[in-house]
Design an enzyme around this catalytic site. Structure first.
Site, PDB file in Angstrom:
ATOM      1  N   LYS A 184       0.884  -1.173  -0.112  1.00  0.00           N
ATOM      2  CA  LYS A 184      -0.140  -0.005   0.259  1.00  0.00           C
ATOM      3  C   LYS A 184       0.844   1.216   0.074  1.00  0.00           C
ATOM      4  O   LYS A 184       1.949   1.208   0.666  1.00  0.00           O
ATOM      5  CB  LYS A 184      -0.710  -0.157   1.356  1.00  0.00           C
ATOM      6  CG  LYS A 184      -1.904   1.174   1.278  1.00  0.00           C
ATOM      7  CD  LYS A 184      -2.794   0.992   2.729  1.00  0.00           C
ATOM      8  CE  LYS A 184      -3.930   2.037   2.697  1.00  0.00           C
ATOM      9  NZ  LYS A 184      -4.631   1.758   3.993  1.00  0.00           N
TER      10      LYS A 184
ATOM     11  N   SER B 154      -9.585   1.573   3.123  1.00  0.00           N
ATOM     12  CA  SER B 154      -8.626   2.638   2.364  1.00  0.00           C
ATOM     13  C   SER B 154      -7.612   1.744   1.452  1.00  0.00           C
ATOM     14  O   SER B 154      -7.102   2.354   0.480  1.00  0.00           O
ATOM     15  CB  SER B 154      -7.833   3.594   3.127  1.00  0.00           C
ATOM     16  OG  SER B 154      -7.011   3.098   4.033  1.00  0.00           O
TER      17      SER B 154
ATOM     18  N   SER C 104      -9.555  -0.764   7.350  1.00  0.00           N
ATOM     19  CA  SER C 104      -8.945  -0.609   6.189  1.00  0.00           C
ATOM     20  C   SER C 104      -8.334  -1.695   5.875  1.00  0.00           C
ATOM     21  O   SER C 104      -7.678  -1.572   4.537  1.00  0.00           O
ATOM     22  CB  SER C 104      -8.179   0.539   5.834  1.00  0.00           C
ATOM     23  OG  SER C 104      -8.941   1.850   6.149  1.00  0.00           O
TER      24      SER C 104
END
Length: 498
Positions: free
Chosen positions: A70, A145, A169
């Protein structure tokens, strides 16, 4: 292929270069639709893979296996934006501990994945670099997210990935894309080098196709780190072995608490029938394997949403003050005609997106003189009550279970104009985040052709318990279906190479 199968292939003579090239080809073919990645450097990935091959370590541990990170995980010399224009083009001078440990384990970085800006969102629609799509249905969100990471793994663009979880997330996007996603005990995985959203909540963790894969990745990144002041100096549980034991399917004596406030009787508003049905079936499977199932009430969980959206924005308003257009990243209006305050204001106006601005304003207000005790202070008291509910529950049960999300993946654009509805996507994941306890999401069924996630929560530092129960459920449901899992359907429908 799952990671254990990839490991076997590497040990049997497949090169890391060939494996990495296969994933790069898949990215080239499919990421135009999915937009899972923000940055991919094929030359660097292949050079790293060749280095692993030359060292003769492929097929041992994680050596030679590709991984996606990420874009909130700082990586030396690799663009790291946190999904924000204010960090566009920034190349960090160091590695986050998570990235450093994966590098030391011999993994190959495929690329950095898309995300809601500064991890603020539940749909990956808040990225400054475009919307990521769900491989199960390109018109739906992949969660957030960490939606880029979930889409990359679910779409066969990576065998596994690192996400971060502040209020859900990792678990929420895993649930919406049919993956396993684990939020470790707070402090058990280093936060050093994670671009901070909410320092008392942020936690990196694995997203993978199977429980065992997630456990293997978790073991590689976990453990004490002196560079992180919140890091727990304690032995890490043996996670992969717990997953292997759990796959045997024996849960005799395990006490399971079904949380009433998370989709139970009298608390079903906003929960889809298909989600509740899938979760109910998973609970029945646990009971059939010998678990003692009972209902548990955690009254303070009803206040988790309100408490989180005061605590997290308050910490964000402090953390994001460092992005001022002076030290690194975007700088607007620095033409000599403006003073420093004007440059900072212009940079933040153009560099931050609407959701980030909303949360900074909310957090700054909650911390302001005259309102601190009424808002932030009260939210922290609620956080204490939630932790006490967990402690009381774990006196009588070994794990708590619930849906991971109230609904399956919703259409892109459906909630962008309704922040409250968007925030409700994290309704089930917030309590574990606020208490700092570990929680895992594992697929438990389909509703209208889309994945449903089942959440398992355990006491602090009992991450192995999450993996054991999740692996048992995974094995039971796979045996019921007579296939290897939900992602086999996806591979057929989307033409995945993985």
């Amino acid at each position: 292929m799952n990671v254990d199968e990839l490991q076997a292939a590497l040990a049997d003579g497949t090169t890391s270069v060939d494996l990495t090239q296969a994933y790069l080809d898949r990215i080239d073919a499919a990421d135009g639709e999915l937009r899972a990645y923000l940055h991919v450097d094929p030359e660097a990935a292949l050079a790293r893979a060749a280095e692993i091959d030359a060292g003769g370590t492929r097929g041992t541990g994680l050596a030679g296996l590709p991984v996606a990170l990420k874009d909130v995980v700082v990586t030396e010399g690799v663009p790291t934006t946190s999904g924000s224009k204010i960090l566009e083009g920034w190349k960090p001078p160091y590695d986050a501990t998570v990235a450093a440990r994966l590098k030391a384990a011999g993994t190959v970085l495929l690329g950095k994945t898309n995300m809601d800006e500064f991890a603020m969102g539940s749909s990956t629609e808040n990225s400054a670099y475009g919307v990521t799509r769900n491989p199960w249905d390109l018109d739906r969100i992949p969660g957030g997210s960490s939606g880029g990471s979930s889409a990359a793994v679910a779409g066969g663009l990576a065998p596994w990935a690192i996400g971060t979880d502040t209020g859900g997330s990792i678990r929420q996007p895993a649930a919406l894309t049919g993956l396993v996603g684990h939020k470790p005990t707070y402090g058990s995985v280093s936060r050093y080098g994670l671009i901070a959203f909410s320092s008392s909540l942020d936690q990196a963790g694995p997203m993978a196709r199977t429980v065992l894969d997630a456990a293997l990745l978790h073991e590689a990144i976990g453990g004490h780190d002196p560079l992180d002041s919140t890091s727990i100096d304690a032995p890490q549980p043996v996670l992969a072995e717990a997953a292997r034991r759990g796959a045997g399917g024996d849960l005799a004596g395990l006490r399971v608490g079904v949380v009433r406030e998370l989709g139970g009787e009298g608390h079903t508003d906003g929960y889809e029938d298909g989600v509740l049905s899938g979760v109910g079936g998973a609970v029945s499977r646990l009971e059939a394997m010998g678990a003692d199932v009972r209902e548990i009430s955690c009254p303070a969980f009803d206040l988790a949403l309100a408490a989180y959206y005061l605590i997290a924005p308050s910490e964000a308003s402090s953390n994001l003050a460092r992005f001022d257009g002076v030290r690194y990243g975007l700088r607007i209006g620095d033409d000599g005609s403006r003073d420093l305050d004007e440059v900072m204001a212009l940079t933040r106006e153009q560099g931050f997106g609407p959701e980030v601005k909303r949360r900074i304003i909310l957090g700054t207000y909650a911390l302001s003189s005259g309102y601190y005790d009424a808002y932030y202070g009260q939210a922290q008291k609620v956080r204490t009550l939630i932790s006490r509910d967990f402690s009381a529950a774990f006196e009588g049960v070994d794990v708590l279970v619930s849906p991971t999300t109230p609904t399956v993946a919703f259409p892109i654009g459906a909630r962008v104009d309704d922040p409250i509805a968007m925030y409700a996507a994290d309704l089930c994941t917030l309590p574990a985040s606020l208490a700092g306890v570990p929680a895992i999401s594992v697929p438990c069924g389909l509703s209208e052709g889309l994945p449903v996630g089942f959440q398992i929560m355990a006491p602090a530092l009992a991450d192995d318990r999450c993996y054991r129960v999740a692996a048992a459920l995974e094995a039971a449901l796979t045996a019921d279906r007579g296939d290897r899992g939900f992602l086999d359907q996806l591979a057929t429908r989307r033409g995945s190479a993985a």
